[in-house]
Scaffold this motif. Structure first.
Motif, mmCIF file in Angstrom:
data_model
loop_
_atom_site.group_PDB
_atom_site.id
_atom_site.type_symbol
_atom_site.label_atom_id
_atom_site.label_comp_id
_atom_site.label_asym_id
_atom_site.label_seq_id
_atom_site.Cartn_x
_atom_site.Cartn_y
_atom_site.Cartn_z
ATOM 1 N N LEU A 47 0.848 -1.191 0.000
ATOM 2 C CA LEU A 47 0.000 0.000 0.000
ATOM 3 C C LEU A 47 0.880 1.236 0.000
ATOM 4 O O LEU A 47 1.810 1.339 0.809
ATOM 5 C CB LEU A 47 -0.891 0.007 1.248
ATOM 6 C CG LEU A 47 -1.614 1.323 1.563
ATOM 7 C CD1 LEU A 47 -2.704 1.609 0.533
ATOM 8 C CD2 LEU A 47 -2.205 1.289 2.977
ATOM 9 N N ASP A 48 0.594 2.190 -0.890
ATOM 10 C CA ASP A 48 1.218 3.512 -0.833
ATOM 11 C C ASP A 48 0.117 4.506 -0.499
ATOM 12 O O ASP A 48 -0.741 4.816 -1.336
ATOM 13 C CB ASP A 48 1.874 3.860 -2.168
ATOM 14 C CG ASP A 48 2.594 5.219 -2.136
ATOM 15 O OD1 ASP A 48 2.590 5.868 -1.069
ATOM 16 O OD2 ASP A 48 3.152 5.617 -3.176
ATOM 17 N N PHE A 49 0.133 4.999 0.738
ATOM 18 C CA PHE A 49 -0.884 5.945 1.194
ATOM 19 C C PHE A 49 -0.430 7.359 0.859
ATOM 20 O O PHE A 49 0.618 7.808 1.311
ATOM 21 C CB PHE A 49 -1.108 5.810 2.702
ATOM 22 C CG PHE A 49 -2.217 6.681 3.218
ATOM 23 C CD1 PHE A 49 -3.525 6.230 3.199
ATOM 24 C CD2 PHE A 49 -1.955 7.955 3.698
ATOM 25 C CE1 PHE A 49 -4.564 7.037 3.652
ATOM 26 C CE2 PHE A 49 -2.971 8.767 4.159
ATOM 27 C CZ PHE A 49 -4.280 8.306 4.126
ATOM 28 N N PHE A 106 -2.692 -5.999 3.303
ATOM 29 C CA PHE A 106 -1.355 -5.601 2.877
ATOM 30 C C PHE A 106 -0.261 -6.131 3.809
ATOM 31 O O PHE A 106 -0.423 -6.162 5.026
ATOM 32 C CB PHE A 106 -1.258 -4.073 2.800
ATOM 33 C CG PHE A 106 -2.292 -3.458 1.907
ATOM 34 C CD1 PHE A 106 -2.177 -3.532 0.534
ATOM 35 C CD2 PHE A 106 -3.402 -2.833 2.453
ATOM 36 C CE1 PHE A 106 -3.143 -2.980 -0.295
ATOM 37 C CE2 PHE A 106 -4.381 -2.276 1.650
ATOM 38 C CZ PHE A 106 -4.247 -2.351 0.269
ATOM 39 N N ALA A 109 3.099 -1.274 4.005
ATOM 40 C CA ALA A 109 2.502 0.027 3.694
ATOM 41 C C ALA A 109 3.586 1.099 3.785
ATOM 42 O O ALA A 109 4.510 0.995 4.587
ATOM 43 C CB ALA A 109 1.370 0.347 4.669
ATOM 44 N N SER A 111 4.144 5.552 3.428
ATOM 45 C CA SER A 111 3.698 6.913 3.116
ATOM 46 C C SER A 111 4.907 7.830 3.185
ATOM 47 O O SER A 111 5.735 7.701 4.079
ATOM 48 C CB SER A 111 2.602 7.388 4.076
ATOM 49 O OG SER A 111 3.102 7.579 5.390
ATOM 50 N N ILE A 128 -4.647 2.113 9.012
ATOM 51 C CA ILE A 128 -3.508 1.361 8.476
ATOM 52 C C ILE A 128 -3.343 0.051 9.242
ATOM 53 O O ILE A 128 -3.066 -1.007 8.645
ATOM 54 C CB ILE A 128 -2.213 2.195 8.562
ATOM 55 C CG1 ILE A 128 -2.313 3.455 7.699
ATOM 56 C CG2 ILE A 128 -1.011 1.349 8.147
ATOM 57 C CD1 ILE A 128 -2.249 3.227 6.206
ATOM 58 N N LEU A 132 -3.356 -3.759 7.440
ATOM 59 C CA LEU A 132 -2.178 -4.620 7.391
ATOM 60 C C LEU A 132 -2.494 -6.032 7.870
ATOM 61 O O LEU A 132 -3.289 -6.226 8.794
ATOM 62 C CB LEU A 132 -1.064 -4.048 8.259
ATOM 63 C CG LEU A 132 -0.284 -2.857 7.712
ATOM 64 C CD1 LEU A 132 0.648 -2.312 8.792
ATOM 65 C CD2 LEU A 132 0.503 -3.219 6.463
ATOM 66 N N TYR A 138 4.460 -0.840 8.421
ATOM 67 C CA TYR A 138 4.169 0.464 7.831
ATOM 68 C C TYR A 138 5.388 1.364 8.008
ATOM 69 O O TYR A 138 5.851 1.576 9.127
ATOM 70 C CB TYR A 138 2.952 1.066 8.531
ATOM 71 C CG TYR A 138 2.523 2.450 8.074
ATOM 72 C CD1 TYR A 138 2.784 2.920 6.791
ATOM 73 C CD2 TYR A 138 1.826 3.293 8.950
ATOM 74 C CE1 TYR A 138 2.372 4.180 6.385
ATOM 75 C CE2 TYR A 138 1.402 4.560 8.546
ATOM 76 C CZ TYR A 138 1.679 4.990 7.274
ATOM 77 O OH TYR A 138 1.265 6.247 6.871
#
Length: 230
Positions: A47-49, A106, A109, A111, A128, A132, A138
């Motif tokens: 995941l790319d937030f 995910f 992650a 960001s 998040i 996950l 993350y």
């Protein structure tokens, strides 16, 4: 997943600034990817937030190919460009900021310079955490915090140059929010080791400020969802 009601067209008021942003971020992204402890992503979901135009995921796939990924961002035009630029890599892009419906989806992650714009950091951390898988990690990266000596000037520039709302938080504020969400929290300085270009764009009044920012101010949080987390 439903779209969020609050979206924007682009992050920057000047769309050209957004188009050039990825050029400046690319060396930092590559350095960040090298810091990620999870080496083999071939069977992982990412995941790319706050993915903007999708550049970080494209760099990640070129260096450490993943099984699939989601890039989410509130900027509609940015997501459209991310889709146009993605080529054949296994990435889905969506407009919004809520991860409702993405439960234990995910493995990883990321960001990059996004969390300082999130209005409700506690809700974001919880979001998040739920998205996950157990054991998921993350990586949240930001130098935009009140411990940054340039922050008073920067928050004015962010408010003036972007279509976003700035939030004031310290490094400890972030760490506490993630810990309260259930994460095992650790962190480090980015310590970018490459050459930093001299650019007079208003963000760093002196070149010494730029050197200090990328080596000492910019922070990488590593947030682990324990496998036995409920």
């Amino acid at each position: 997943m439903s779209r969020d009601a609050k979206t924007i067209a682009t992050w920057y008021v000047d769309p050209d600034a957004e188009d050039h942003m990825s050029d400046g971020h690319a060396p930092i992204w590559r350095h960040l990817i090298d810091l990620i402890l999870e080496r083999d992503l071939s069977e992982k979901s990412v995941l790319d937030f706050g993915c903007n135009q999708g550049g970080l995921l494209r760099h990640l796939y070129a260096i450490r190919p993943f099984r699939k990924a989601l890039g989410i961002d509130i900027a509609e035009q940015s997501i459209a460009k991310a889709e146009a630029f993605k080529g054949n890599i296994p990435v889905q892009h969506t407009v919004g900021q809520s991860l409702e419906g993405w439960i234990e989806e995910f493995d990883l992650a990321i960001s990059h310079e996004v969390v300082y714009l999130v209005k409700d950091i506690d809700a974001h951390a919880a979001d998040i955490f739920k998205a996950l898988k157990p054991g998921g990690v993350y990586y949240a990266v930001t130098g935009c915090h009140t411990d940054n000596p340039l922050w008073p000037k920067w928050r004015e520039l962010v408010a003036k140059r972007t279509n976003t709302v700035v939030q004031d938080r310290s490094i400890t504020d972030y760490a506490r929010a993630f810990a309260n969400a259930g994460f095992e929290v650790s962190g480090r300085k980015l310590e970018y080791g490459g050459f930093i270009p001299f650019v007079e764009d208003g963000w760093t009044p002196d070149f010494a400020d730029a050197l200090e920012y990328y080596t000492g101010t910019k922070t990488v949080f590593r947030l682990v969802k324990r496998r036995n987390a409920s």
